[in-house]
Design a protein around this motif. Structure first.
Motif, PDB file in Angstrom:
ATOM      1  N   ALA A 134       1.224  -1.667   0.049  1.00  0.00           N
ATOM      2  CA  ALA A 134       0.008   0.146   0.047  1.00  0.00           C
ATOM      3  C   ALA A 134       0.854   1.418   0.116  1.00  0.00           C
ATOM      4  O   ALA A 134       0.982   1.761  -0.445  1.00  0.00           O
ATOM      5  CB  ALA A 134      -0.989  -0.353   1.227  1.00  0.00           C
ATOM      6  N   ASP A 135       1.181   1.209   0.636  1.00  0.00           N
ATOM      7  CA  ASP A 135       3.310   2.334   0.279  1.00  0.00           C
ATOM      8  C   ASP A 135       3.567   2.870  -0.387  1.00  0.00           C
ATOM      9  O   ASP A 135       3.859   3.586  -1.102  1.00  0.00           O
ATOM     10  CB  ASP A 135       4.124   2.379   1.885  1.00  0.00           C
ATOM     11  N   ILE A 136       4.368   1.458  -1.412  1.00  0.00           N
ATOM     12  CA  ILE A 136       4.266   1.773  -2.059  1.00  0.00           C
ATOM     13  C   ILE A 136       3.650   2.199  -3.733  1.00  0.00           C
ATOM     14  O   ILE A 136       4.250   3.304  -4.285  1.00  0.00           O
ATOM     15  CB  ILE A 136       5.099   0.567  -3.104  1.00  0.00           C
ATOM     16  N   ARG A 137       2.330   1.793  -3.434  1.00  0.00           N
ATOM     17  CA  ARG A 137       1.492   2.250  -4.163  1.00  0.00           C
ATOM     18  C   ARG A 137       0.657   3.837  -4.382  1.00  0.00           C
ATOM     19  O   ARG A 137       0.863   4.376  -5.091  1.00  0.00           O
ATOM     20  CB  ARG A 137       0.434   1.435  -4.431  1.00  0.00           C
ATOM     21  N   GLU A 138       1.318   4.209  -2.710  1.00  0.00           N
ATOM     22  CA  GLU A 138       0.164   5.413  -2.589  1.00  0.00           C
ATOM     23  C   GLU A 138       1.828   6.534  -2.870  1.00  0.00           C
ATOM     24  O   GLU A 138       1.383   7.684  -2.833  1.00  0.00           O
ATOM     25  CB  GLU A 138       0.476   6.046  -0.519  1.00  0.00           C
ATOM     26  N   ALA A 139       2.979   5.885  -2.909  1.00  0.00           N
ATOM     27  CA  ALA A 139       4.020   7.347  -2.881  1.00  0.00           C
ATOM     28  C   ALA A 139       3.993   7.043  -4.329  1.00  0.00           C
ATOM     29  O   ALA A 139       4.794   7.828  -5.417  1.00  0.00           O
ATOM     30  CB  ALA A 139       5.223   6.655  -2.546  1.00  0.00           C
ATOM     31  N   GLY A 140       3.418   6.401  -5.072  1.00  0.00           N
ATOM     32  CA  GLY A 140       2.940   6.859  -6.242  1.00  0.00           C
ATOM     33  C   GLY A 140       3.649   5.170  -7.496  1.00  0.00           C
ATOM     34  O   GLY A 140       3.410   5.541  -8.919  1.00  0.00           O
ATOM     35  N   ALA A 141       4.911   4.692  -7.206  1.00  0.00           N
ATOM     36  CA  ALA A 141       5.710   3.539  -7.574  1.00  0.00           C
ATOM     37  C   ALA A 141       4.192   2.020  -7.932  1.00  0.00           C
ATOM     38  O   ALA A 141       3.523   2.706  -7.270  1.00  0.00           O
ATOM     39  CB  ALA A 141       6.791   3.243  -7.083  1.00  0.00           C
TER      40      ALA A 141
END
Length: 333
Positions: free
Chosen positions: A185-192
């Protein structure tokens, strides 16, 4: 003009041990073929272990298995402390995984590999008392830029800047496990974007360090044996890697501490494997992004392997054809 390193390589040539070891990973991969998609991961692993052990016995080296497989999964083993090779030649530490991805093999899924990694004797960290490790791997752009102790979003922004990419163009390989739900979730929230792996994080780590790969980073908790194995490859690729041991409970923490492991330390690639002459060999069992799986083509079996060596900085691709009649029983042909 040649560099000093090039002159040393020309003046003092030595055998590329990995070109002998590839026969062992080829054998393990081929012997696993009848088990692909059969739902029996122990059967596949047992066949691969027997084949790898037999071929390792013919190699001119004095090998000591520092990282074996089996204890974690109650699988057949090339066990820690086992002597392999014919006893003649260089003394080496060895990490083996006859099948990295036994569940993938049993299910007929992609990215199963047969793997061997080697370094000089006494240079490979013995992390066998702690089964899991939190890891982060990138290409050389991550050196001096990435720190596993920082939030993943910070590391992604730093890597994007170092690679001169938009963060939205980064692709991050992560094992698809419940423990990684927040990380994903954190990776996707960062935009990656993520590339979720069912298993086989050795291939994920190597792909993160290869310049031609679409994967920019591999991150998350996977096996510590796979971490040591991956480190041998990363040294040959000139990439970046850090790991922190991740004991599952207090008992495992106590075993790690008793073994002399620092459970709070951030292990760099040179801490995981301190030697400067590492070898990494992998043969595909099933198709994947790193190598192709074993293929039957009429009277021959074709294997696809990758061979890495840190001292020379070489990456070799080895495709070999093997006569079916020499390898498979009548019932399996």
């Amino acid at each position: 003009m040649m560099s000093p390193d090039s002159e040393i390589l020309l003046e003092h040539p030595d055998r590329n041990l990995a070109m002998e070891l590839v026969r062992a990973t080829e054998a393990a991969a081929i012997r696993a073929v009848p088990w692909i998609g059969r739902g029996d991961k122990l059967g596949a692993d047992g066949a691969a272990v027997d084949a790898m052990r037999a071929f390792l016995g013919t190699v001119n080296f004095d090998g000591l298995v520092v990282i074996g497989e089996g204890e974690k999964d109650a699988a057949p083993m090339l066990f820690n402390g086992e002597a392999v090779g014919n006893g003649r030649g260089p003394a080496c530490d060895i990490a083996v995984d006859p099948i990295d991805g036994t569940s993938l093999t049993a299910a007929g899924r992609q990215n199963a590999l047969s793997v061997i990694a080697v370094s000089e004797r006494g240079t490979m960290l013995d992390a066998s008392s702690v089964f899991y490790m939190d890891k982060i791997v990138t290409g050389p752009e991550g050196i001096g830029v990435i720190d596993i102790r920082r939030p993943i979003a910070e590391n992604l922004r730093a890597l994007a800047a170092a690679k001169n990419k938009d963060i939205g163009d980064l692709r991050v390989a992560v094992l698809d496990r419940p423990r990684h739900e927040q990380l994903i979730a954190d990776i996707r929230e960062a935009g990656a974007g993520t590339r979720l792996m069912l298993d086989g994080d050795v291939a994920g780590g190597i792909n993160a360090a290869r310049y031609e790969s679409r994967i920019d980073m591999c991150v998350g908790i996977g096996g510590s044996p796979e971490g040591i194995t991956t480190a041998c490859a990363i040294k040959a690729l000139g990439g970046f890697m850090q790991g922190v041991l991740a004991p599952r409970d207090d008992a495992e923490r106590a075993r790690g501490e008793a073994a002399g492991l620092d459970l709070d330390k951030v292990y760099g690639v040179d801490d995981l494997v301190s030697g400067d002459n590492t070898f990494f060999v992998a043969t595909g069992v099933t198709d994947g992004g790193l190598v192709q799986g074993v293929r039957r083509k009429g009277p021959i079996i074709r294997t696809d392997s990758i061979v890495l060596r840190s001292r020379s900085g070489t990456i070799r691709r080895v495709q070999a054809d093997h006569l079916v009649e020499k390898w498979l029983d009548e019932a399996d042909r």
